[in-house]
Design a protein around this motif. Structure first.
Motif, short mmCIF file in Angstrom:
data_model
loop_
_atom_site.label_atom_id
_atom_site.label_comp_id
_atom_site.label_asym_id
_atom_site.label_seq_id
_atom_site.Cartn_x
_atom_site.Cartn_y
_atom_site.Cartn_z
N TYR A 1 -8.34 -5.10 -7.82
CA TYR A 1 -6.91 -5.36 -7.83
C TYR A 1 -6.61 -6.82 -8.16
O TYR A 1 -5.65 -7.13 -8.88
CB TYR A 1 -6.28 -4.97 -6.49
N SER B 1 -7.17 -2.58 2.13
CA SER B 1 -6.06 -3.12 2.92
C SER B 1 -6.43 -3.43 4.36
O SER B 1 -5.85 -4.33 4.97
CB SER B 1 -4.88 -2.14 2.89
N ALA C 1 -7.97 1.95 -1.85
CA ALA C 1 -6.92 0.98 -1.57
C ALA C 1 -6.73 0.79 -0.07
O ALA C 1 -6.51 -0.33 0.41
CB ALA C 1 -5.61 1.40 -2.23
N PHE C 2 -6.82 1.88 0.69
CA PHE C 2 -6.67 1.76 2.14
C PHE C 2 -7.81 0.92 2.73
O PHE C 2 -7.57 0.03 3.56
CB PHE C 2 -6.64 3.13 2.80
N PHE D 1 0.83 -1.21 0.00
CA PHE D 1 0.00 0.00 0.00
C PHE D 1 0.86 1.26 0.00
O PHE D 1 1.81 1.37 0.78
CB PHE D 1 -0.92 -0.02 1.22
N ARG D 2 0.52 2.20 -0.86
CA ARG D 2 1.19 3.49 -1.04
C ARG D 2 2.59 3.36 -1.63
O ARG D 2 3.27 4.36 -1.85
CB ARG D 2 1.26 4.29 0.27
N PHE E 1 0.24 -5.25 1.64
CA PHE E 1 -1.04 -5.23 0.92
C PHE E 1 -0.98 -6.09 -0.34
O PHE E 1 -1.96 -6.72 -0.73
CB PHE E 1 -1.42 -3.79 0.57
#
Length: 299
Positions: free
Chosen positions: A91, A221, A217-218, A48-49, A113
């Motif tokens: 995803y 996750s 996305a967060f 993630f990120r 993630f």
């Protein structure tokens, strides 16, 4: 990036080429490391990120392998998927389509993630001979050792999405907050390595397309973990876990390993959720051993 990588000399020995692929109506940017005739091909999915640079220290310790490392949709140099919410289903579908287009039959690796994305895709039918999960998310993030910090993160990403455009973007890309995240995850006492880690996060942690993608996305996750997919992954699976991980405690990783039909757990001491930065050499050694040919016809 302003701090030299301690792994640059090793990485310089490995060829790399940037490429693009059309996947689910969008363009995915990806990097190919190593020779085309390598003993094995690995598709490596970042966390993630992050983006592909984060896994380069591990790649640096995998000479002789071909590693294909894409930027996830909405991060790095890959644009968001057109007309889709960036949830876990999206995803997983993207990864399945990407592998079919670029590297069918490759080993699939996921970090953090990325371990959830990989697990969801493989459980849903992505064909691969073996699976590697580094710092796998093996328990709900909200229940981890730093569950309070995770709840603060939930508020942070909610605020970033709720505030007016410029304010929200500024909050989500705030350098001070990024540095706090980096400091909280790093376990090494090596000052040079810590500076490298912080510089990596300063440089790449805010390369997301927009706040909507980041929020989606967060949510994905923290709403899922590998446990829900593990029983449906029949392939041999390697879990590379950290004994000081604040997101998934090692006890939960040990339990996670028992949920797979065929899993091996490798524990790395004195490191937390940044195995890929702090201890890439033992992680890569475990990967090399796991992927070593074991008989005639082994890919």
């Amino acid at each position: 990036m302003s701090v030299a990588s301690p792994y640059s000399s090793l990485l310089a020995e490995i060829s790399v080429e940037r490429r693009e692929a059309d996947v689910l109506g969008g363009t995915t940017a990806y990097w190919v490391y190593g020779p085309a005739d390598a003993q094995a091909t690995i598709v490596a999915v970042h966390g993630f990120r992050g983006e592909h640079h984060g896994l380069e220290p591990v790649v640096a310790h995998l000479p002789g392998f071909r590693v294909i490392s894409p930027d996830l949709p909405g991060f790095g140099e890959t644009a968001p998927l057109p007309g889709r919410r960036h949830d876990l289903d999206a995803y997983a579908a993207w990864l399945t389509a990407f592998v079919a287009e670029v590297a069918p039959g490759a080993v699939i690796l996921g970090h953090s993630f990325g371990s959830i994305v990989v697990s969801a895709a493989v459980a849903a039918g992505l064909e691969t001979p073996k699976v590697v999960l580094v710092n796998p998310i093996g328990a709900p993030a909200l229940e981890g050792p730093r569950g309070i910090l995770t709840r603060l993160a939930v508020f942070y990403y909610w605020a970033g999405a709720a505030l007016p455009g410029r304010l929200g973007e500024a909050l989500l890309r705030n350098g001070v907050i990024v540095r706090v995240m980096s400091v909280s995850m790093a376990k090494t006492r090596d000052g040079g390595l810590r500076r490298f880690i912080h510089d990596q996060h300063d440089t790449y942690f805010s390369r997301f397309a927009d706040r909507d993608v980041l929020r989606d996305a967060f949510v994905a996750s923290v709403s899922h973990d590998v446990r829900e997919f593990a029983p449906r992954i029949a392939q041999p699976t390697l879990l590379v876990a950290a004994q000081k991980d604040d997101i998934t405690p090692i006890e939960a990783e040990r339990t996670l390993a028992t949920l797979f039909p065929h899993a091996e757990l490798v524990e790395i001491p004195d490191v937390g959720h940044l195995i890929h930065y702090e201890t890439p050499e033992p992680a890569a050694a475990a990967i090399r051993r796991f992927l070593a040919p074991s008989g005639p016809g082994t890919r």
